[in-house]
Write a protein that holds these residues in place. Structure first.
Motif, short mmCIF file in Angstrom:
data_model
loop_
_atom_site.label_atom_id
_atom_site.label_comp_id
_atom_site.label_asym_id
_atom_site.label_seq_id
_atom_site.Cartn_x
_atom_site.Cartn_y
_atom_site.Cartn_z
N SER A 181 0.83 -1.20 0.00
CA SER A 181 0.00 0.00 0.00
C SER A 181 0.86 1.25 0.00
N GLN A 182 1.89 1.27 0.84
CA GLN A 182 2.76 2.43 0.91
C GLN A 182 3.60 2.58 -0.37
N ALA A 183 4.05 1.46 -0.93
CA ALA A 183 4.84 1.52 -2.16
C ALA A 183 4.02 2.11 -3.30
N GLN A 184 2.77 1.68 -3.42
CA GLN A 184 1.91 2.20 -4.47
C GLN A 184 1.63 3.69 -4.25
N ARG A 185 1.48 4.07 -2.99
CA ARG A 185 1.20 5.48 -2.68
C ARG A 185 2.39 6.36 -3.03
N VAL A 186 3.59 5.90 -2.68
CA VAL A 186 4.80 6.67 -2.98
C VAL A 186 4.96 6.85 -4.49
N ALA A 187 4.79 5.76 -5.24
CA ALA A 187 4.95 5.83 -6.69
C ALA A 187 3.91 6.75 -7.33
N ALA A 188 2.68 6.71 -6.79
CA ALA A 188 1.61 7.52 -7.36
C ALA A 188 1.74 9.00 -7.02
N ASP A 189 2.28 9.28 -5.82
CA ASP A 189 2.36 10.67 -5.36
C ASP A 189 3.52 11.45 -5.98
N ARG A 190 4.50 10.75 -6.49
CA ARG A 190 5.67 11.43 -7.04
C ARG A 190 5.65 11.30 -8.56
N ASP A 191 5.39 12.41 -9.23
CA ASP A 191 5.26 12.40 -10.68
C ASP A 191 6.50 11.86 -11.38
N ALA A 192 7.67 12.22 -10.85
CA ALA A 192 8.91 11.80 -11.51
C ALA A 192 9.08 10.28 -11.44
N LEU A 193 8.74 9.69 -10.30
CA LEU A 193 8.83 8.24 -10.18
C LEU A 193 7.82 7.56 -11.09
N SER A 194 6.62 8.11 -11.16
CA SER A 194 5.61 7.55 -12.05
C SER A 194 6.09 7.61 -13.50
N ALA A 195 6.71 8.73 -13.87
CA ALA A 195 7.22 8.88 -15.24
C ALA A 195 8.35 7.90 -15.51
N LEU A 196 9.18 7.64 -14.48
CA LEU A 196 10.28 6.68 -14.64
C LEU A 196 9.73 5.30 -14.95
N LEU A 197 8.70 4.89 -14.21
CA LEU A 197 8.11 3.58 -14.43
C LEU A 197 7.37 3.51 -15.75
#
Length: 233
Positions: A181-197
């Motif tokens: 749950s926390q991993a998904q939240r972190v990835a979703a909240d940070r645009d740069a990380l989302s863009a990396l994925l």
């Protein structure tokens, strides 16, 4: 095998979005390492023997050494390490607040299972960064595996009192749910990380099916760790 960008000529870091993603990734891992250090130091207070206290202190020391390594890498990228870590304090602290162990064995299971999940998650993301950053992440996380000591102690605890097995298995499932749950939240909240994925024109990324496979791998590795602890059911 996924091809990752290289930073030998600085090309990857000429993309501000990519640089922001790497800074975010290093920041969240670094803060996670600080939290692991603090937690292991606290868990040492519950250790039943002096040998166990020393073992936990050694584990905590390895976590803190990693913080210094990530701080150095962030500084080399021109980033302030503490500013890089700050956005992730709430998510990481929330995870630990919701998974505070009440016994020695719960603390050991959390150190093994919780940290294992974090290592797997960050290792998956590391496949999408430059070679130097990826190597730093993988070698640092590998240095903080706690398998032999924890597995031995947890299995001994179950043999000594078989009644603890069921609650510890439930505890492991709870850790899994909270961590994902926390991993998904972190990835979703940070645009740069989302863009990396997500990837880009010149960088591979993950589509929904690939993300699903990634979380399946995380779940399978978690199940393997639980089995190693004698908590498969």
């Amino acid at each position: 095998m996924t091809e990752s960008p290289t930073d030998g000529d600085g090309v990857a870091f000429s993309d501000p979005t990519y640089r922001a993603a790497v800074v975010d990734l290093l920041g969240v891992i670094a803060y996670g390492e600080i939290s692991a250090f603090e937690r292991l130091a606290e868990d040492a207070k519950l250790a039943p023997t002096l040998q166990d206290k020393v073992a936990l202190a050694t584990m905590a020391s390895a976590e803190f050494d990693n913080v210094l390594r990530f701080r150095e890498r962030l500084e080399s990228l021109g980033a302030d390490p503490f500013e890089a870590m700050a956005p992730f304090r709430q998510a990481v602290d929330s995870f630990h607040a919701h998974t505070s162990p009440s016994t020695w064995l719960e603390g050991l299971v959390k150190a093994y299972v919780g940290d294992g999940l974090a290592r797997d998650f960050y290792a998956e993301i590391a496949a999408f960064v430059d070679v130097d950053t990826r190597d730093l992440i993988l070698t640092s996380l590998e240095r903080t595996t706690h398998s032999e000591f924890v597995v031995e102690r947890v299995r001994e605890g179950i043999v000594a009192d078989h009644r603890v097995g069921g609650p510890l298995a439930l505890w492991g499932r709870r850790l899994m749910g909270e961590a994902l749950s926390q991993a998904q939240r972190v990835a979703a909240d940070r645009d740069a990380l989302s863009a990396l994925l997500a990837g880009g024109v010149d960088r591979p990324g993950l589509d929904l099916a690939a993300i699903g496979r990634m979380f399946n791998r995380l779940t399978e590795r978690h199940a393997a760790r639980m089995a190693e602890l004698g908590l498969a059911h």
